[in-house]
Design an enzyme around this catalytic site. Structure first.
Site, PDB file in Angstrom:
ATOM      1  N   SER A 155      37.325  33.264  46.854  1.00  0.00           N
ATOM      2  CA  SER A 155      36.009  33.010  46.270  1.00  0.00           C
ATOM      3  C   SER A 155      35.805  33.672  44.918  1.00  0.00           C
ATOM      4  CB  SER A 155      34.902  33.462  47.232  1.00  0.00           C
ATOM      5  OG  SER A 155      34.789  34.863  47.224  1.00  0.00           O
ATOM      6  N   LYS A 193      31.740  40.487  45.888  1.00  0.00           N
ATOM      7  CA  LYS A 193      30.994  39.444  45.191  1.00  0.00           C
ATOM      8  C   LYS A 193      30.336  40.014  43.933  1.00  0.00           C
ATOM      9  CE  LYS A 193      31.482  35.919  48.018  1.00  0.00           C
ATOM     10  NZ  LYS A 193      32.601  36.530  48.758  1.00  0.00           N
TER      11      LYS A 193
END
Length: 234
Positions: A155, A193
């Site tokens: 991701s 993230k």
């Protein structure tokens, strides 16, 4: 092929090791080569290491070891590519004593690898030391504790973070918008993230359009650290 300065420094280090059993200090190297600053010595040492003539160690002061010598200094002839191999894991070394701030940059540090971190859907919270990894000292930011995590998932690929990379994290409980952080979600799941705080909400944003940004109430997310470096093995 070595430049004259690189060869002069290698010869000086070799002679001092042969005579004293330890390499010279930065100041001694600077004076021997008639350089104005120790930063020039640092560049020469980095070049010698990249060419495989020396190795920098983490477990002794002035941690420089001669690996090989050029033919002009009596070394064996070499041909072709010779890879540099870093063995691991090793026990964490003691901090070398009596070294200057410039010399600190030469030392690798052993950091604990605290398992895997999801760059994708969050996985279980990190709670144990899996093994250790050697990290160049210049990769670590000044102040604070650091640890390493192995990345699982894709991701964050558009931020240059791939599956299998090892990320270096500086412990921190706060972050600025746009920082890449280790976030603990609802005290159960950890993820890597990009951090965005907006009012009473925190958004954890992926760097891959295949993954949606996840938004949580601010009390459900705890920042565990910020990304400061990355190690990739080919």
């Amino acid at each position: 092929m070595l430049t004259k300065k690189q060869l002069d420094l290698l010869e000086f280090i070799h002679k001092r090791v042969q005579r004293d059993g330890v390499p010279p200090s930065f100041d001694e190297m600077k004076d021997a080569l008639d350089l104005r600053s120790k930063s020039g010595i640092h560049r020469l040492i980095t070049a010698l290491e990249e060419r495989g003539f020396i190795r920098r160690l983490a477990h002794r002061a002035r941690a420089i070891e001669i690996v090989k010598l050029p033919e002009s200094m009596g070394g064996a002839p070499t041909s072709g590519f010779q890879p540099r191999v870093i063995d691991g894991p090793h026990p964490s070394p003691a901090q070398p004593a009596n070294i200057s701030p410039d010399e600190v940059q030469l030392f690798a540090r052993e950091l604990p690898v605290m398992g895997k971190i999801a760059a994708g859907v969050p996985i279980e919270a990190i709670s144990h030391v899996d093994h250790h990894v050697a990290v160049p000292g210049q990769m670590l930011s000044s102040g604070g504790s650091h640890y390493a995590l192995e990345v699982k998932g894709d991701s964050m690929i558009e931020a240059g973070i791939n599956d299998g990379d090892v990320v270096i994290i500086r412990e921190s409980s706060t972050a600025d918008n746009g920082d890449i952080v280790v976030a603990l979600v609802e005290d159960q799941e950890a993820t890597l993230k990009r951090f965005h705080h907006n009012g009473t909400s925190i958004a954890l944003e992926a760097a891959n359009p295949a993954y949606e940004t996840r938004v949580f109430p601010e009390d459900k997310v705890k920042v565990q650290g910020k990304l400061v470096g990355l190690i990739r093995t080919y």
